[in-house]
Design a protein around this motif. Structure first.
Motif, PDB file in Angstrom:
ATOM      1  N   TYR A 105       0.710  -2.004   0.027  1.00 44.96           N
ATOM      2  CA  TYR A 105       0.039   0.492  -0.216  1.00 44.96           C
ATOM      3  C   TYR A 105       0.577   1.404  -0.065  1.00 44.96           C
ATOM      4  N   LEU A 106       0.930   1.932  -1.027  1.00 36.32           N
ATOM      5  CA  LEU A 106       1.195   3.231  -0.866  1.00 36.32           C
ATOM      6  C   LEU A 106       0.711   3.951   0.586  1.00 36.32           C
ATOM      7  N   LYS A 107       0.925   5.380   0.837  1.00 38.05           N
ATOM      8  CA  LYS A 107       0.298   5.945   2.410  1.00 38.05           C
ATOM      9  C   LYS A 107       1.352   7.151   1.751  1.00 38.05           C
ATOM     10  N   GLY A 108      -0.452   8.035   1.658  1.00 36.04           N
ATOM     11  CA  GLY A 108      -0.246   9.758   1.856  1.00 36.04           C
ATOM     12  C   GLY A 108      -0.875  10.041   2.352  1.00 36.04           C
ATOM     13  N   ALA A 109      -1.419  11.928   2.310  1.00 30.44           N
ATOM     14  CA  ALA A 109      -1.956  12.453   2.754  1.00 30.44           C
ATOM     15  C   ALA A 109      -2.682  13.860   2.054  1.00 30.44           C
ATOM     16  N   VAL A 110      -3.902  14.184   2.078  1.00 31.51           N
ATOM     17  CA  VAL A 110      -3.605  15.729   1.424  1.00 31.51           C
ATOM     18  C   VAL A 110      -4.205  16.853   2.668  1.00 31.51           C
ATOM     19  N   VAL A 111      -2.942  18.557   2.587  1.00 37.18           N
ATOM     20  CA  VAL A 111      -3.163  19.253   4.115  1.00 37.18           C
ATOM     21  C   VAL A 111      -3.259  19.826   3.843  1.00 37.18           C
ATOM     22  N   ARG A 112      -4.362  20.876   4.304  1.00 38.92           N
ATOM     23  CA  ARG A 112      -5.042  22.236   4.147  1.00 38.92           C
ATOM     24  C   ARG A 112      -5.466  22.637   4.803  1.00 38.92           C
ATOM     25  N   LYS A 113      -5.911  24.245   4.967  1.00 40.46           N
ATOM     26  CA  LYS A 113      -6.565  24.993   5.731  1.00 40.46           C
ATOM     27  C   LYS A 113      -7.871  25.520   5.184  1.00 40.46           C
ATOM     28  N   ASN A 114      -8.853  24.968   5.793  1.00 39.38           N
ATOM     29  CA  ASN A 114      -9.664  25.116   5.651  1.00 39.38           C
ATOM     30  C   ASN A 114     -10.605  26.424   5.076  1.00 39.38           C
TER      31      ASN A 114
END
Length: 196
Positions: A105-114
């Motif tokens: 499995y590849l693991k990742g994230a999406v990060v932002r300020k709402n």
């Protein structure tokens, strides 16, 4: 005097922890993290991805946001994730990254300020494929992944932030893409394992 089994277990555990405390950290752990990428958020602040080396050929991904540095993947706090970076990108005011470890499995994230609340949001995913579409809205985010790992009989796996219900971290499955109403939708290139 006969020692009770549970007491012996506690004593052995304590001795093992004391012995481990005297050992130096494994090679590289004391080195400062490397700077991978920093992206400007919608409120003008920056979110930075750092990589803490493990002394071998992998690293622990860290996020530095609002002056606080923490592990990037907090979905399994008891496990320290180590892997190597496959991709890190700024997509508008969003930080997107993918790591690979020993798992398929590849693991990742999406990060932002709402954009409405300016609170930090982190959507974490782990699949055999990576997102092809990011849905970014005022009420949350979606990461839509083609079902290439045959995780279900449906065509797409859909990760939500926030999760639809307390304690639900599994993606929803669907044969159709989510409706675009209320979202800015980005189509992104799929990222592949280095073994492919």
């Amino acid at each position: 005097m006969k020692m009770r089994p549970w007491l012996a277990s506690v004593l052995l555990g304590t001795l093992a922890l004391a012995a481990r405390a005297d050992q130096p950290p494994y090679p590289g752990k004391e080195a400062p993290p490397r700077s991978v990428l920093a992206c400007t958020m919608v409120d003008g602040s920056r979110a930075a991805l750092l990589g803490q080396p493990d002394g071998y050929d992998r690293e622990t991904p860290l996020l530095d946001i609002d002056g606080e540095t923490r592990p990037a993947f907090q979905d399994m706090p008891a496990i320290e994730y180590v892997g190597h970076e496959l991709s890190a990108q700024c997509l508008g005011n969003t930080l997107f990254f993918v790591y690979e470890s020993a798992s398929p499995y590849l693991k990742g994230a999406v990060v932002r300020k709402n954009p409405a609340t300016h609170k930090t949001e982190v959507l974490i995913f782990a699949e055999k494929a990576t997102p092809r579409w990011l849905y970014l809205g005022r009420d949350g985010m979606l990461a839509v992944i083609p079902n290439q790992g045959y995780e279900s009989d449906k065509q797409y796996l859909v990760y939500h932030f926030p999760t639809p219900a307390e304690g639900v971290e599994e993606p929803a499955v669907s044969d159709v893409l989510p409706a675009r109403d209320g979202y800015d939708v980005m189509e992104i290139e799929q990222i592949h394992s280095e073994d492919e």
